[in-house]
Design a protein around this motif. Sequence first.
Motif, PDB file in Angstrom:
ATOM      1  N   PRO A   1       0.813  -1.218   0.000  1.00  8.18           N
ATOM      2  CA  PRO A   1       0.000   0.000   0.000  1.00  8.18           C
ATOM      3  C   PRO A   1       0.848   1.271   0.000  1.00  8.18           C
ATOM      4  CG  PRO A   1       0.180  -0.831   2.238  1.00  8.18           C
ATOM      5  CD  PRO A   1       0.901  -1.810   1.356  1.00  8.18           C
ATOM      6  N   ILE A   2       0.170   2.362  -0.320  1.00  8.22           N
ATOM      7  CA  ILE A   2       0.834   3.662  -0.281  1.00  8.22           C
ATOM      8  C   ILE A   2      -0.212   4.715   0.124  1.00  8.22           C
ATOM      9  CG2 ILE A   2       0.470   4.072  -2.759  1.00  8.22           C
ATOM     10  CD1 ILE A   2       3.270   5.346  -2.782  1.00  8.22           C
TER      11      ILE A   2
ATOM     12  N   HIS B   1      -4.438   0.397  -2.224  1.00  6.46           N
ATOM     13  CA  HIS B   1      -4.256  -0.933  -1.623  1.00  6.46           C
ATOM     14  C   HIS B   1      -4.597  -2.042  -2.614  1.00  6.46           C
ATOM     15  CE1 HIS B   1      -4.256   1.177   2.283  1.00  6.46           C
ATOM     16  NE2 HIS B   1      -5.061   1.974   1.624  1.00  6.46           N
ATOM     17  N   THR B   2      -4.066  -3.248  -2.282  1.00  4.69           N
ATOM     18  CA  THR B   2      -4.371  -4.393  -3.138  1.00  4.69           C
ATOM     19  C   THR B   2      -5.768  -4.922  -2.863  1.00  4.69           C
ATOM     20  OG1 THR B   2      -3.374  -5.824  -1.472  1.00  4.69           O
ATOM     21  CG2 THR B   2      -1.975  -5.189  -3.347  1.00  4.69           C
ATOM     22  N   ASP B   3      -6.209  -4.852  -1.608  1.00  2.00           N
ATOM     23  CA  ASP B   3      -7.530  -5.424  -1.313  1.00  2.00           C
ATOM     24  C   ASP B   3      -8.277  -4.609  -0.275  1.00  2.00           C
ATOM     25  OD1 ASP B   3      -6.784  -6.466   1.414  1.00  2.00           O
ATOM     26  OD2 ASP B   3      -5.309  -7.499   0.143  1.00  2.00           O
TER      27      ASP B   3
ATOM     28  N   THR C   1      -4.797   0.062 -12.094  1.00  6.39           N
ATOM     29  CA  THR C   1      -4.709  -1.357 -11.735  1.00  6.39           C
ATOM     30  C   THR C   1      -3.293  -1.715 -11.287  1.00  6.39           C
ATOM     31  OG1 THR C   1      -4.132  -1.934 -13.991  1.00  6.39           O
ATOM     32  CG2 THR C   1      -6.485  -2.017 -13.421  1.00  6.39           C
ATOM     33  N   TYR C   2      -3.157  -2.916 -10.718  1.00  7.43           N
ATOM     34  CA  TYR C   2      -1.833  -3.448 -10.363  1.00  7.43           C
ATOM     35  C   TYR C   2      -1.822  -4.919 -10.736  1.00  7.43           C
ATOM     36  CZ  TYR C   2      -4.024  -5.884  -6.477  1.00  7.43           C
ATOM     37  OH  TYR C   2      -4.818  -6.721  -5.737  1.00  7.43           O
ATOM     38  N   LEU C   3      -0.643  -5.496 -10.777  1.00 13.18           N
ATOM     39  CA  LEU C   3      -0.541  -6.932 -11.060  1.00 13.18           C
ATOM     40  C   LEU C   3      -0.349  -7.669  -9.747  1.00 13.18           C
ATOM     41  CD1 LEU C   3       1.802  -6.872 -14.193  1.00 13.18           C
ATOM     42  CD2 LEU C   3      -0.691  -7.143 -14.128  1.00 13.18           C
ATOM     43  N   ASP C   4      -1.196  -8.674  -9.479  1.00 14.42           N
ATOM     44  CA  ASP C   4      -1.070  -9.408  -8.220  1.00 14.42           C
ATOM     45  C   ASP C   4       0.048 -10.446  -8.338  1.00 14.42           C
ATOM     46  OD1 ASP C   4      -2.075 -11.620  -9.537  1.00 14.42           O
ATOM     47  OD2 ASP C   4      -4.040 -11.549  -8.573  1.00 14.42           O
ATOM     48  N   ALA C   5       0.256 -11.236  -7.259  1.00 11.04           N
ATOM     49  CA  ALA C   5       1.388 -12.173  -7.216  1.00 11.04           C
ATOM     50  C   ALA C   5       1.324 -13.199  -8.351  1.00 11.04           C
ATOM     51  CB  ALA C   5       1.427 -12.876  -5.869  1.00 11.04           C
TER      52      ALA C   5
ATOM     53  N   ARG D   1      -5.535  -6.287 -11.499  1.00 13.09           N
ATOM     54  CA  ARG D   1      -6.680  -6.027 -10.605  1.00 13.09           C
ATOM     55  C   ARG D   1      -6.813  -4.527 -10.348  1.00 13.09           C
ATOM     56  NH1 ARG D   1      -8.705 -10.392  -8.434  1.00 13.09           N
ATOM     57  NH2 ARG D   1      -7.477 -12.301  -8.292  1.00 13.09           N
ATOM     58  N   PRO D   2      -8.056  -4.075 -10.139  1.00 10.38           N
ATOM     59  CA  PRO D   2      -8.231  -2.647  -9.798  1.00 10.38           C
ATOM     60  C   PRO D   2      -7.730  -2.357  -8.379  1.00 10.38           C
ATOM     61  CG  PRO D   2     -10.357  -3.782  -9.861  1.00 10.38           C
ATOM     62  CD  PRO D   2      -9.327  -4.787 -10.281  1.00 10.38           C
ATOM     63  N   ILE D   3      -7.163  -1.192  -8.201  1.00 11.43           N
ATOM     64  CA  ILE D   3      -6.634  -0.793  -6.891  1.00 11.43           C
ATOM     65  C   ILE D   3      -7.788  -0.361  -5.980  1.00 11.43           C
ATOM     66  CG2 ILE D   3      -5.191   0.960  -5.746  1.00 11.43           C
ATOM     67  CD1 ILE D   3      -3.399   0.968  -8.213  1.00 11.43           C
ATOM     68  N   GLU D   4      -7.697  -0.698  -4.703  1.00  8.17           N
ATOM     69  CA  GLU D   4      -8.671  -0.235  -3.699  1.00  8.17           C
ATOM     70  C   GLU D   4      -8.191   1.109  -3.151  1.00  8.17           C
ATOM     71  OE1 GLU D   4     -11.351  -1.510  -1.656  1.00  8.17           O
ATOM     72  OE2 GLU D   4     -11.778  -2.980  -3.238  1.00  8.17           O
TER      73      GLU D   4
END
Length: 579
Positions: free
Chosen positions: A129-130, A164-166, A428-432, A437-440
């Motif tokens: 996160p940031i 955030h990722t989720d 969006t970001y790339l998950d593991a 995925r869209p950013i929260e």
Amino acid sequence: MRWSSTFIPTLKEDPADAEVISHKLLVRAGMIRQVSRGIYNYLPLALKAIRKIEAIVRQEMDRAGAQELLLPIVSPAELWQESGRWDVYGKELFRLKDRHERDFSLGPTHEEVITDLVRKVVRSYRELPINLYQIQIKLRDEVRPRFGLMRGREFIMKDAYSFHTDMEDCRREYEKMFDTYKKIFTRCGLKFRPVEAETGAIGGSLSHEFQVLASSGEDALVSCNSCDYAANVMKAEVRPQDAADRDPAQVSPSLKKVATPEKKTVQEVADFLGIPAEKFIKTLVYKIDGSEFVAVLVRGDHELNELKLQAALNCREAVLADETQVQQAAGVPTGSLGPIGLKLRLIADQAIQGIRGAVAGANVRDAHYVEVDQKRDFTPSLTADLRLASAGDLCPRCGRGTLETHRGIEVGQIFYLGKKYSEAMGATYLDAEGRERPIEMGCYGIGITRLLAAAIEQNHDANGIVWPLSIAPVQVLLLPINYKDKAIREACDRLYENLLQCGVEALLDDRDERPGVKFKDADLIGIPLRVTIGAKALERGCVELRRRREGTTEEVPVEEAHKKIYSLIKTALAPGERQ
Ligand code: ATP
Ligand code: MG
């Protein structure tokens, strides 16, 4: 600082246009001057207090792991078009064209600009996160700029945005910001309350406002006297249980039409018929999204919450129809509207469901129905919680306590935004596993200049401002009775130097004014500690130390005054700074 060379244009009279105390005192204390409606100059003393508030905000945001940056005030229309807010923000958004006729806006808030930055930079879950924040001027062309710094068209805001990722991680940050805000407002010396809130133009599904309790506050709040439920009245739910009299065994007498000559309002008809307002069905016609007219039904003693109506109808705008529109849409004069036989879609508050023995307009001039039985006489197309919560309602959370009402000034608000902006703008970001995925997102605002005004609303007396020490423009005021007197001047200058060396902020009133004027001004600008240096006490080697808030005075040896003041300030500020 020496008063004679500092720009503090105090005034004897309240400005004519000022309605609230903070506006009056800020102007009279020489801290602000209006440039245009809702647009102010911040003069040196105000700026010092603003910088203090900003320092507290920065320190706590940094401690919470957020990072400061600075975004532009001007941003291109394309970003706002992408999020959809170019059209929905309405007239509050200041818009301008550049020399090439391209559209721009002056930032009222920065979700678009920051989402654009993050979508261009963040690639992987490893970068999240940031939490990024800025302290900056915001512009909103408010319909009613008023109350000085409380509702300006240009004001200073701290706005933070987290990515955030989720959802769980985003909710964790929301909680952290919630706690950070509590620390910030406590350190600013405010009595405040976090309340559940609507999300307005920012959007999202979960939000809290931080409300400074003050009678001049524009917001109405409710809180439970038994549990910790508290909400802005625009958000507060109403329990369905308090709805209607639903005894199924009882048979209603038949419907009767009665004459109510010249009686229009609920109160007039209620007095005329001798039936209490809670037995009335109030019928209001609303225009929905500029096209359809609907009839909204609430009990006579209840008030409609337009935000709940909009949510129930899933519309952008619900505007109360005027008399001509009502006549055109329903063929009925306003004072005689009722649900029975009305040719409009009926939207009912839950308290209307099952109501019996009620009174409603008969849709002809000067007549009302009595003994109205909802189940028998009309069927709403939609029934929902539509009314404003009010004092005495049962708490919607615990169901035991009752609601109390308060007034508040919203100094901060936090929002869980979810994917509202990231989906609209493709952040969006790339998950593991390498999936996109869209950013929260969450966002978190504090009105710095509104906070300054709110602090004064809560901290003043008949003579002027009573600054909380942590945000006072300066901590100590030195007031020589006669600065021309050599002994006084020397003692005063020495104390001033000693204070500065200890790191205490002092203002020395070296003006050639009568003591009365100086004392009045001292109270007006509200510096927490005042040291009076006069001939008599000085003969005993003493000065007088007065605490503005407590109103207490004590004599202190002049040689020790700076140490005493230093330790007083240190003790008073320490709890917040050490946290
Ligand atoms: P309001 O409901 O009072 O219009 P808002 O909910 O639209 O405010 P936000 O978008 O939540 O405001 O902005 C964050 C903070 O900025 C608010 O909590 C408030 O302290 C401050 N703020 C908003 N509008 C103004 C204004 N016109 N003048 C001064 N401060 C403001
Ligand atoms: Mg808000």
